[in-house]
Design a protein around this motif. Structure first.
Motif, PDB file in Angstrom:
ATOM      1  N   UNK A 434       0.860  -1.277  -0.096  1.00 24.21           N
ATOM      2  CA  UNK A 434      -0.132   0.032   0.103  1.00 24.21           C
ATOM      3  C   UNK A 434       1.034   1.289   0.082  1.00 24.21           C
ATOM      4  N   UNK A 435       1.750   1.426   0.899  1.00 20.95           N
ATOM      5  CA  UNK A 435       2.916   2.496   0.789  1.00 20.95           C
ATOM      6  C   UNK A 435       3.587   2.656  -0.315  1.00 20.95           C
ATOM      7  N   UNK A 436       3.933   1.603  -1.192  1.00 20.59           N
ATOM      8  CA  UNK A 436       4.556   1.467  -2.435  1.00 20.59           C
ATOM      9  C   UNK A 436       3.672   2.089  -3.482  1.00 20.59           C
ATOM     10  N   UNK A 437       2.322   1.726  -3.551  1.00 25.43           N
ATOM     11  CA  UNK A 437       1.436   2.224  -4.358  1.00 25.43           C
ATOM     12  C   UNK A 437       1.163   3.660  -4.173  1.00 25.43           C
ATOM     13  N   UNK A 438       1.263   4.264  -2.901  1.00 28.62           N
ATOM     14  CA  UNK A 438       1.035   5.637  -2.756  1.00 28.62           C
ATOM     15  C   UNK A 438       2.078   6.539  -3.289  1.00 28.62           C
ATOM     16  N   UNK A 468      13.396  -4.786  -1.436  1.00 28.71           N
ATOM     17  CA  UNK A 468      14.360  -4.528  -2.196  1.00 28.71           C
ATOM     18  C   UNK A 468      13.937  -4.734  -3.743  1.00 28.71           C
ATOM     19  N   UNK A 469      12.829  -5.832  -4.072  1.00 28.57           N
ATOM     20  CA  UNK A 469      12.619  -5.842  -5.439  1.00 28.57           C
ATOM     21  C   UNK A 469      11.585  -4.664  -5.647  1.00 28.57           C
ATOM     22  N   UNK A 470      10.744  -4.262  -4.696  1.00 28.68           N
ATOM     23  CA  UNK A 470       9.942  -2.900  -5.085  1.00 28.68           C
ATOM     24  C   UNK A 470      10.796  -1.705  -5.316  1.00 28.68           C
ATOM     25  N   UNK A 474      11.054   0.453  -8.652  1.00 29.25           N
ATOM     26  CA  UNK A 474      10.806   2.175  -8.726  1.00 29.25           C
ATOM     27  C   UNK A 474      12.082   2.557  -9.371  1.00 29.25           C
ATOM     28  N   UNK A 475      13.272   2.261  -9.162  1.00 32.84           N
ATOM     29  CA  UNK A 475      14.277   2.857  -9.685  1.00 32.84           C
ATOM     30  C   UNK A 475      14.489   2.411 -11.151  1.00 32.84           C
ATOM     31  N   UNK A 476      14.288   0.985 -11.530  1.00 27.17           N
ATOM     32  CA  UNK A 476      15.079   0.710 -12.757  1.00 27.17           C
ATOM     33  C   UNK A 476      13.687   0.054 -13.936  1.00 27.17           C
ATOM     34  N   UNK A 477      12.594  -0.445 -13.475  1.00 25.91           N
ATOM     35  CA  UNK A 477      11.908  -1.067 -14.230  1.00 25.91           C
ATOM     36  C   UNK A 477      11.041  -0.538 -15.229  1.00 25.91           C
ATOM     37  N   UNK A 478      10.667   0.819 -14.762  1.00 25.26           N
ATOM     38  CA  UNK A 478       9.437   1.454 -15.468  1.00 25.26           C
ATOM     39  C   UNK A 478       8.307   0.479 -15.641  1.00 25.26           C
ATOM     40  N   UNK A 479       8.065   0.003 -14.852  1.00 21.77           N
ATOM     41  CA  UNK A 479       6.991  -1.072 -14.943  1.00 21.77           C
ATOM     42  C   UNK A 479       5.628  -0.374 -14.422  1.00 21.77           C
TER      43      UNK A 479
END
Length: 556
Positions: A434-438, A468-470, A474-479
């Protein structure tokens, strides 16, 4: 009742010895028949006591001996009831000759039950013994009857049938002697019983050839009586139930006794030649040549089998040696990897301790010391009565203290996230997602079937892997989408984090690590040090999937 065979055999042996002290031939004949009948009865008693799995072969052995006893009884009737010399051939011969096939059939059943599958080596050894015994039997027992001019054709056939039947038993008994299988006491009692039968039959036939007569009360009778007794003792012994047990751990192999037995059998042809020469008899060259040729071919076949076995054993040992060397190499590699991970773990632990100590020293400790001086200033101002200045300073100090508290909480969260203790792994992951999506525009889907708590160390590792995966997403994937799956099955826990980002070239990952991008390396080392398996799957423009699995994970 389990040891009834001992008094039975003792009393039977005493009766056999006392047989020669009896006053007349009539009494001897009756005792002889009773001993044979008791021996057959002992077989049926043993079947009832021990209830072996293969009862039919004991029935066959008992029927064979019972037919012998019937022949003995008919012989006794001729001599003691009718007071005439038993004719030849007579009804007794029918029963005598009828007993041998039943004995042979029972022994064949025993061999088949004891021998697992085909045993070519034992079959060749038994054939060598049979050929040697056959040469001696033909030359000294069968041929004299076949060539006797004073016998009719029927008498010649019946006379020759006895050594032929004995030879049949010798062949089967040799197969039993050289085949693998458990060697229990019942096995040896049965073997000695057969030996007594062979020796007595051979002595009886030879006496007929040499003297054309046989007298009741000779030592030959003792051999037949002991044969009856020992068969009964074998059936009464508790080990008779295990007589048919196969011994797969004891293959057919050469022993000293076996080599001696095969050596004696192989010398049968030269022995026949020597005896004929010493007796100045006509040398039966075709028989001796044929016997020598057959024995030579059998020995050659046995040597070829031994060579194949030796070659197979050498190849098997070489294969096992290479397997052991490969395993040793793998163990050394694993040990080196374990030491590397241990060294890295210790180094990382020391580095982490130094980092935390530095952060505490340079941050909270110094700032808390500054706050301490500030509170001392507040105290002095209050002493001087300047409460307004003290209130302003106190408000500023309170704000700084709140910041230091947040800083310490962040440091504590790095060591073990409080959410794990408060909500468990599943709850903490929901909060993390939830924090990552915000913080961005990435949609994260979390699926899990784990109910309950895992080991604290394992929960921390899994939480950090997702974190670490998230962070990498956020830094590299552009997902745009991330899928987090946590499953538990049969004592194992598996975590999969996949995204639909730009991915990367896995072969270039090592270069990324050298350039300071340590996310994947740290993730892998964290998992492997905890005893798990880690794998990353990625390709340019095909997203990335991180898979972590712990085989032994206890859900509480």
């Amino acid at each position: 009742m389990q040891r009834v065979w001992r008094p039975y055999l003792l009393v039977g042996s005493l009766v056999t010895g006392g047989y020669f002290l009896l006053p007349n031939r009539a009494t001897q004949n009756i005792v002889f028949d009773v001993v044979g009948l008791v021996g057959v009865g002992a077989v049926f008693v043993g079947l009832r006591l021990h209830r072996p799995e293969h009862r039919s072969l004991w029935w066959l052995l008992a029927i064979g001996n019972l037919l012998f006893v019937a022949g003995d009884t008919i012989w006794t009737i001729y001599e003691e009831v009718l007071h005439v010399e038993a004719p030849f051939p007579s009804a007794a011969d029918v029963f005598y000759l009828g007993g041998y096939p039943f004995l042979a059939w029972g022994l064949i059943r025993l061999v088949r039950e004891r021998t697992p599958g085909a045993d070519r080596a034992s079959l060749i050894d038994a054939t060598i013994i049979a050929v040697g015994a056959g040469l001696l039997t033909w030359e000294f027992l069968i041929r004299p009857y076949a060539a006797a001019p004073d016998l009719t054709t029927l008498e010649q056939a019946i006379s020759a049938a006895y050594p032929v039947m004995d030879l049949l038993l010798v062949v089967v008994a040799a197969r039993l002697a050289v085949s693998p299988g458990v060697r229990v006491p019942a096995y040896y009692l049965l073997g000695v019983s057969l030996l007594m039968l062979f020796v007595s039959d051979a002595a009886y036939l030879y006496s007929l050839v040499a003297t054309t007569s046989y007298d009741t009360g000779s030592l030959t009778d003792a051999g037949w009586m002991l044969s009856y007794l020992l068969l009964g003792a074998a059936a009464l012994h508790p080990s008779m139930a295990r007589l048919t047990q196969r011994d797969r751990l004891r293959p057919s192999r050469y022993s000293g006794r076996r080599i001696a037995l095969l050596g004696v059998a192989s010398l049968a042809a030269p022995a026949v030649l020597a005896i004929q020469y010493l007796r100045s008899e006509t040398i039966d060259a075709p028989l001796i040549v044929a016997g020598c040729a057959v024995l030579f071919l059998l020995v050659l076949a046995r040597m070829a089998g031994l060579f194949r076995d030796a070659s197979g054993t050498a190849e098997e040992l070489e294969f096992q040696s290479s397997t052991l060397r490969a395993t040793l190499g793998e163990l050394r590699s694993i040990e080196a990897e374990r030491r590397r991970l241990l060294d890295r773990s210790l180094s990382a632990t020391d580095e982490e301790r130094r980092r935390i100590a530095a952060e505490l020293h340079d941050g909270p400790i110094q700032r808390l010391a500054t706050l301490q001086y500030g509170f001392e200033r507040v105290g002095r101002q209050l002493e001087r009565g300047t409460s307004e200045s003290a209130a302003v300073l106190l408000e500023d100090l309170t704000r700084q203290l709140s910041g230091e508290t947040d800083s310490l909480r962040r440091l504590m969260a790095e060591l073990r996230p409080p959410a794990l203790d408060e909500s468990g792994l599943v709850g903490a992951l929901h909060g993390q997602v939830a924090a990552f999506e915000r913080q961005g525009d990435v949609v994260v889907v979390l699926e899990t079937d784990v109910e309950g708590r895992l080991d604290p160390e394992l929960e921390t590792v899994l939480y950090r892997v997702v974190q670490e995966a998230l962070t990498n997403v956020a830094k590299h994937a552009r997902a745009q989408h991330v899928h987090v799956t946590l499953r538990s099955e049969e004592g194992a826990v598996e975590l999969v984090v996949s995204d639909d980002g730009i991915g990367f070239d896995r072969q270039a990952a090592s270069g990324m690590a050298r350039n300071g991008h340590l996310g994947l390396v740290a993730m892998r080392e964290r998992v492997e040090m905890a005893g798990g398996a880690w794998r990353v799957e990625s390709a340019p423009n095909e997203g990335t999937r991180v898979r972590v699995r712990f085989e032994k994970a206890t859900v509480r």
